[in-house]
Design an enzyme around this catalytic site. Structure first.
Site, PDB file in Angstrom:
ATOM      1  N   ASN A 222       0.851  -1.189   0.000  1.00 12.00           N
ATOM      2  CA  ASN A 222       0.000   0.000   0.000  1.00 12.00           C
ATOM      3  C   ASN A 222       0.887   1.239   0.000  1.00 12.00           C
ATOM      4  OD1 ASN A 222      -2.671   1.285   0.368  1.00 12.00           O
ATOM      5  ND2 ASN A 222      -1.910   1.849   2.401  1.00 12.00           N
ATOM      6  N   HIS A 258      -4.800   9.694  -2.085  1.00 12.81           N
ATOM      7  CA  HIS A 258      -4.915  11.008  -1.441  1.00 12.81           C
ATOM      8  C   HIS A 258      -4.698  12.069  -2.513  1.00 12.81           C
ATOM      9  CE1 HIS A 258      -5.278   9.453   2.572  1.00 12.81           C
ATOM     10  NE2 HIS A 258      -4.147   8.772   2.479  1.00 12.81           N
ATOM     11  N   GLU A 287      -7.470   4.749   0.516  1.00 16.17           N
ATOM     12  CA  GLU A 287      -7.542   5.910   1.418  1.00 16.17           C
ATOM     13  C   GLU A 287      -8.008   7.167   0.666  1.00 16.17           C
ATOM     14  OE1 GLU A 287      -3.894   6.382   3.623  1.00 16.17           O
ATOM     15  OE2 GLU A 287      -3.582   4.236   3.827  1.00 16.17           O
ATOM     16  N   ASP A 289      -9.329  10.418  -0.684  1.00 12.89           N
ATOM     17  CA  ASP A 289      -9.942  11.693  -0.313  1.00 12.89           C
ATOM     18  C   ASP A 289      -9.427  12.743  -1.298  1.00 12.89           C
ATOM     19  OD1 ASP A 289      -8.037  11.843   2.819  1.00 12.89           O
ATOM     20  OD2 ASP A 289      -7.327  12.102   0.761  1.00 12.89           O
TER      21      ASP A 289
END
Ligand code: G3I
Length: 383
Positions: A222, A258, A287, A289
């Site tokens: 990751n 991100h 993750e 956003d």
């Protein structure tokens, strides 16, 4: 690669389990199985989970510091309802990292991690484990300790066997190794304690130990800024091929996602994930956003919200377009609890809901945009 049976989280009953203290021989049993998870397909209409159906697991990081009294999923009705009802997968934002789990060399404090797993099980959700080998959020006793190489290796092995073993059968995907390369594709050979002291071989050992501790979990690399094809994602693509050739049990590669409206959208996201899928790997966005500039704390403009929604829509489309991309997780779902403002002063509003839990255009972009539906597969996710 044979598609692995997706396991539902076994239920546990009762409150959080007290910490496990090694050395004295006292240990609490792992949580016992409890009520079966909610039957598949019972997601309420008008939710992301309902829209995602069996196509993909739609997840969120579960916000939380390191003390139950400050974790919103334990304190706030709206947060709990949304976290439990809109998503089919949860990731501990912090609760399963070394720092909260390991207050000292001889102690495993599973209080918060068990609490999150109980919450997921009570809502019929799977969980992503995050993370086992990383350069950040390690406790001081570990980073500043004077351990021999064999002691350090034994510490990591014990950690992986204990943590992964505790939740065996209940974690869908583990981020075994997190952020091991720099932007230019060079190994984090100095910052990452494990690689600095033990060499890159420790990464392969970590995957083997995790596989032995939970044969059912999918084991991932990751990282951030590996959304597109670049020197960093190239480094993973090369390393993973070498590891697979050596029989190392790497199951997946995930990009954190991100993003910022200050920069362009990574248009080669699907192409990049596809090249990992072509190695026989599963992929995921872990993750997601999309932060934006908010000068002097201004509220987002309509244009900013529209651009943010477009980034979320394109990321969702990319995830759905790649065979074997089974999981799309947002890094928190409300601006009320986002890591962004503390880390990027002057930026924020990065999530799907505003601070009053009102849905933003980004929410609808993830839920219902025009999307390339994959042909349904007989072994599609059933829950
Ligand atoms: O809860 C403690 C509090 O008790 C203590 O008083 C305070 C003192 O500083 O710290 C609090 O912990 C904070 C923790 O978040 C929980 O809120 C830490 O300071 C803070 O550093 C920590 O930040 C987390 C960050 O990782 C650490 O690197 C963010 O919440 C978390 O969202 C972020 O997540 C990472 C992923 O794990 C990996 N990918 C990047 C992503 C964003 O950085």
């Amino acid at each position: 690669m044979k598609r692995r049976e997706i396991l539902t989280a076994a239920m546990t009953t009762g409150g959080a389990i007290a910490g496990l203290t090694l050395g004295t021989g006292t240990a609490t049993a792992a949580p016992a199985a409890g009520r079966p998870p909610a039957a598949p397909g019972l997601a309420k209409k008008d939710t992301l989970a309902f829209a995602a159906g069996s196509e993909i697991r739609i997840g969120t990081a579960l916000s939380g510091a390191w003390a139950p009294e400050t974790s919103p999923y334990l304190q706030e009705g709206p947060y709990r309802d949304i976290a439990g009802g809109e998503f089919t997968s949860l990731t501990a934002e912090n609760h399963m990292k070394w720092q909260p789990l390991r207050p000292d060399r001889d102690t495993f404090d599973f209080t918060e991690a068990d609490s999150m797993m109980d919450f997921a099980a009570a809502n019929g959700q799977v969980a992503r484990g995050h993370t086992l080998l990383w350069h950040s959020q390690n406790p001081d006793w570990l980073e500043e300790g004077s351990f021999s190489a064999e002691e350090l290796r034994a510490i990591l092995r014990e950690h992986i066997e204990t943590v992964v073993g505790r939740y065996a059968g209940r974690i869908h995907q583990w981020d075994v190794a997190n952020e091991i390369f720099h932007e230019d594709g060079a190994l984090r050979a100095q910052e990452n304690l494990w690689i600095r002291e033990l060499g890159i071989g420790i990464v392969a050992e970590a995957f083997h130990w995790a596989r032995a501790a939970d044969p059912q979990a999918q084991l991932f690399f990751n990282d951030y800024n590996v959304d597109g094809i670049n020197p960093k994602s190239d480094a993973y693509h090369a390393l993973i091929q070498d590891l697979l050739a050596d029989g190392v049990p790497v199951d997946g590669f995930s990009t954190q996602g991100h993003l910022s409206t200050r920069y362009g959208f990574p248009g080669d996201l699907a192409e990049n994930l596809q090249r990992f899928a072509d190695l026989g790997l599963r992929t995921a966005i872990t993750e997601l956003d999309v932060r934006m500039d908010l000068p002097d704390g201004a509220a987002p403009t309509e244009e900013q919200l529209a651009q943010q929604a477009e980034y979320y829509r394109r990321a969702t489309e990319a995830a759905l377009a790649v065979e074997g991309c089974e999981s799309l997780t947002v890094w928190g779902f409300t601006d009320a609890y986002s890591w962004v403002p503390d880390t990027f002063p002057g930026e924020g509003a990065a999530t799907l809901l505003d601070e009053e839990y009102r849905r933003k255009p980004a929410y609808y972009a993830v839920r219902g945009g025009e999307r390339p539906r994959r042909p349904s597969r007989p072994d599609a996710l059933t829950h």
